[in-house]
Design an enzyme around this catalytic site. Structure first.
Site, PDB file in Angstrom:
ATOM      1  N   LYS A 181      -6.516   0.073  -2.054  1.00  0.00           N
ATOM      2  CA  LYS A 181      -5.506   0.959  -1.499  1.00  0.00           C
ATOM      3  C   LYS A 181      -5.409   2.204  -2.376  1.00  0.00           C
ATOM      4  CE  LYS A 181      -4.422  -1.930   1.756  1.00  0.00           C
ATOM      5  NZ  LYS A 181      -4.594  -1.591   3.189  1.00  0.00           N
TER       6      LYS A 181
ATOM      7  N   ASN B 244      -3.923   4.276   4.311  1.00  0.00           N
ATOM      8  CA  ASN B 244      -2.818   3.851   5.174  1.00  0.00           C
ATOM      9  C   ASN B 244      -1.998   5.018   5.715  1.00  0.00           C
ATOM     10  OD1 ASN B 244      -3.361   1.381   3.200  1.00  0.00           O
ATOM     11  ND2 ASN B 244      -2.518   0.586   5.108  1.00  0.00           N
TER      12      ASN B 244
ATOM     13  N   ASP C 241      -8.566   2.945   1.166  1.00  0.00           N
ATOM     14  CA  ASP C 241      -7.689   2.895   2.342  1.00  0.00           C
ATOM     15  C   ASP C 241      -6.396   3.613   2.007  1.00  0.00           C
ATOM     16  OD1 ASP C 241      -6.077   2.229   4.474  1.00  0.00           O
ATOM     17  OD2 ASP C 241      -6.410   0.063   4.348  1.00  0.00           O
TER      18      ASP C 241
ATOM     19  N   ASP D 293      -8.119  -4.265  15.949  1.00  0.00           N
ATOM     20  CA  ASP D 293      -7.099  -5.189  15.443  1.00  0.00           C
ATOM     21  C   ASP D 293      -6.783  -6.166  16.572  1.00  0.00           C
ATOM     22  OD1 ASP D 293      -4.625  -5.371  13.257  1.00  0.00           O
ATOM     23  OD2 ASP D 293      -4.056  -5.945  15.289  1.00  0.00           O
TER      24      ASP D 293
ATOM     25  N   GLU E 168     -10.446   4.790   4.814  1.00  0.00           N
ATOM     26  CA  GLU E 168      -9.780   4.176   5.971  1.00  0.00           C
ATOM     27  C   GLU E 168      -8.407   4.793   6.180  1.00  0.00           C
ATOM     28  OE1 GLU E 168     -10.118  -0.057   5.962  1.00  0.00           O
ATOM     29  OE2 GLU E 168      -8.135  -0.362   6.841  1.00  0.00           O
TER      30      GLU E 168
ATOM     31  N   GLY F 146      -6.340  -9.644   7.833  1.00  0.00           N
ATOM     32  CA  GLY F 146      -5.318  -9.834   6.816  1.00  0.00           C
ATOM     33  C   GLY F 146      -4.026 -10.192   7.503  1.00  0.00           C
TER      34      GLY F 146
ATOM     35  N   GLU G 265      -6.877   0.327  13.161  1.00  0.00           N
ATOM     36  CA  GLU G 265      -5.926  -0.793  13.166  1.00  0.00           C
ATOM     37  C   GLU G 265      -4.607  -0.408  13.820  1.00  0.00           C
ATOM     38  OE1 GLU G 265      -5.443  -0.875   8.602  1.00  0.00           O
ATOM     39  OE2 GLU G 265      -3.517  -1.590   9.324  1.00  0.00           O
TER      40      GLU G 265
ATOM     41  N   HIS H  30     -10.151  -4.858  11.438  1.00  0.00           N
ATOM     42  CA  HIS H  30      -9.025  -4.980  10.522  1.00  0.00           C
ATOM     43  C   HIS H  30      -8.520  -6.414  10.572  1.00  0.00           C
ATOM     44  CE1 HIS H  30      -4.489  -4.867   9.994  1.00  0.00           C
ATOM     45  NE2 HIS H  30      -4.919  -4.445   8.837  1.00  0.00           N
TER      46      HIS H  30
ATOM     47  N   ASP I  56       0.848  -1.190   0.000  1.00  0.00           N
ATOM     48  CA  ASP I  56       0.000   0.000   0.000  1.00  0.00           C
ATOM     49  C   ASP I  56       0.882   1.238   0.000  1.00  0.00           C
ATOM     50  OD1 ASP I  56       0.587   0.881   2.736  1.00  0.00           O
ATOM     51  OD2 ASP I  56      -0.594  -0.835   3.395  1.00  0.00           O
TER      52      ASP I  56
END
Lengths: 430, 430
Positions: free
Chosen positions: B219, B249, B247, B323, B273, B352, B300, B350, B25
């Protein structure tokens, strides 16, 4: 041949301060003041020294975090690093894998700070200046170039920071002169540790007055009756005029802080420090409203400039307390000084511990000469512990920090101390 | 003889995911998904497994922090630990020396979480229940006893938490039944990594629809034109109705986030996000106001419940993203679920990384059965990576997480995987 960084050494150094309850407060009853110590070495034999202050267990974790930064640093050309310490700071803080450990908080932020500060020590020694003077002689543009504005721009743009610095530029020489002649105001926490008995509290409070300090600070938050009795003893010892601040070291919730401070209000504390979680911006704003005219202070555990930005945006504090080794080093602290200047809130650095007085005085003095241009309402904390371990210990006379004249950032310890207090195998621990 | 904890083992395990740009990302271009893996062993041969997720470099620092907690844990009677996991959590988080490394944030908070979660795994295995079921069968009083309210009381008192839980008590059995029959909604991030080309994005987006996911996530934040093109491709692939979240990040400042989201607005993203620093409560509040009707989501990287408390108090977010391994474990996450329920904001975990889906599903399902009592507006993130390394991998069918039936918290990896990906000397790295 290009001079480069050849080593990032780090050591676990701890002082058994818990044996005498020095540094004891409501949250930290038995601290062993410690340093995750850093030496940055160059291929031409120069060294930059720095440290992260911790309170004992976990100093090894801090050492591990500093070690994790070595591959990002070793091999870099020294001129590149020292010529753009803004880029160097962003390189370390922005490593895309290590960043996950924070981001920009806790162990990894302090590790970043330690390495950035060691680079500043290297530069200051190379230029043969104490850090405060090195910083105070940079141009406004150079200072702004040191700061990462990514998350700060909504409160302070680079142009606003430039304006602030340019306005302060005219008086720099005169203030540097004043600083060298008169020093910078200090207050002392030496009398107020929670583990000291009443007699020691009274005796040390009187000594603080005799020594010329502008304020004393007492630890509170263990027991209300104890706090009231200790405030009374301290007030009798220092007389009616000297300000007395109190420090709860985060033991309260928001409403509890407000209630407890209501009980202590008759003693008119100058400020309440760390009334609750250092992360609680909105909580501090509520506490500040409720405990006036007592001031609200925090910051020694403030993780990064984003936290300070919000404390200022929310009008949550009257006093910004920077710490030399909590955030990502000199660069983050410059960001915080600029934010505080923009919002007109005085900075009164946290110190004590081990080496914090030696390091943070430079930032306060830089603030005075080149940023806020003021000393009123500003004081640096002072505690008279562990200074003997430093090559250039602070000098406090008549309740004022003398402006350092030795080159560097002040963190360098004597080799003998590094050996004696090495953990766990130094003679002091064996 | 009393059964006690005899070992806290921790290992550095890393997967070379950066070789295929899985997980890429705008902030994390080359992550190597990693686990600081924990095994808590008892004198009667039982084990509790847990992990902290990191993205590569620094996983060794996380391992060091977990190791630093061993002296607080080894030797404790297992019944005492498992009988009062609230006290156990407070014991670890409250250690007066280790606390300095946070407080309650970064590496030391995640280490605390890992050990607390390993203890929950031990308990769940002993009771032969998946974590979600164990939690959902606790009484409201037991659940409230797990939470440290010190810094939360101004937003949520223990009595308010009890009320919430009691109101949800009636429907527990029915909702557990529904959960076992129908599972819990999922969305997928699999198509949207920044390092994937347009063809892969389109193909995986179509697969997501075919697989029955309720949303996909892309992303963004690298380049505006790329974002617009990728949103167009994804929209064409999934058809007009499926929500698409984006998202960033954390790559933007506050004003930049607002401006950039203005550009993406024509594509009507379901949520944005991590638009900026995860610490910026006031920044998220401003962004939320500006980007409506796009929802604002974060969490997260939210360091602790105090941060979530403020995000909710300030009305800064529409979606709470917990998270499994960022905060101080199950107990902190229960605190966050209770806060979210009090403020009526949905929790969309969150996941992954490695093991995050396996672990966090339990918290979302507990929330559904015993706290919020609702699934609407709620989904768990799903990414189809690395599940093969787990003894009890998640099962996602028809775009829904199936309720786990195996005992434990889901973090246990195969021995072969722990050996193969041990860093730096496992066969995958050698």
């Amino acid at each position: 041949m290009t001079t480069s960084i050849v080593e990032l050494e780090t050591r676990d150094v701890r002082f058994p301060t818990s044996r005498f309850l020095d540094g004891s407060d409501a949250m930290n009853p038995f601290p062993d003041y410690s340093a995750a110590y850093v030496v940055l070495r160059t291929s031409d034999g120069a060294e930059g020294h720095s440290l992260v202050f911790t309170v004992g267990r976990g100093n090894d974790v801090q050492v591990a975090a500093i070690r994790a930064l070595a591959p990002l640093v070793v091999g870099l050309p020294v001129d590149d690093v020292l010529g753009d310490l803004g880029a160097f700071s962003r390189r370390l803080a922005g490593d895309s894998q290590l960043r996950w450990l924070g981001p920009e908080k806790g162990v990894i932020a302090m590790a970043t700070g330690a390495v950035v500060n060691a680079a500043w020590d290297l530069r200051a020694r190379r230029e043969n200046k104490p850090l405060w003077q090195l910083l105070a002689e940079l141009s406004p543009e150079e200072i702004v170039g040191l700061v990462d504005f990514r998350y700060l721009r909504d409160a302070l743009t680079p142009d606003e920071a430039l304006d602030l610095l340019r306005k302060a530029e005219g008086g720099r020489a005169e203030r540097a002169e004043t600083l060298r002649a008169e020093g910078y105001p200090a207050y002392t926490t030496t009398p107020g540790w929670l583990g000291y008995d009443d007699e020691k509290l009274a005796r040390l409070s009187k000594e603080a007055v005799a020594d010329g300090f502008g304020m004393i600070k007492l630890k509170v938050g263990g027991d209300r009756d104890d706090d009231l009795r200790r405030l009374r003893i301290a007030r009798e010892a220092v007389g009616p005029d000297l300000p007395i601040a109190v420090d709860a070291n985060q033991v309260w919730g928001v409403d509890e802080a407000i209630e407890w401070m209501g009980v202590l209000a008759p003693y008119g504390p100058y400020w309440i420090e760390e009334p609750t979680s250092p992360d609680d911006v909105l909580g501090h704003a509520r506490i500040r409203e409720a405990v006036r005219p007592t001031r609200t202070a925090t910051g020694e555990h403030g993780a990064n400039p984003v936290l300070f930005k919000q404390l200022l945006q929310a009008g949550a504090i009257d006093v910004v307390q920077i710490d030399a080794t909590r955030v990502g080093g000199v660069n983050d602290n410059i960001a915080i000084l600029l934010l505080a200047a923009k919002f007109g809130v005085p900075v009164c650095p946290h110190a004590g511990g081990v080496g914090l007085c030696e390091m943070v005085q430079h930032l306060a003095m830089f603030d005075y000469v080149a940023v806020s241009g003021a000393q009123d309402g500003r004081m640096i904390e002072y505690v008279d512990h562990l200074h003997q371990h430093f090559v250039d210990p602070v000098e406090v006379r008549g309740g004022r920090y003398r402006a350092p004249t030795s080159p560097g950032i002040g963190a360098r310890m004597h080799d003998a101390s590094l050996t004696e207090f090495r953990y766990p195998d130094g003679p002091a621990w064996a």
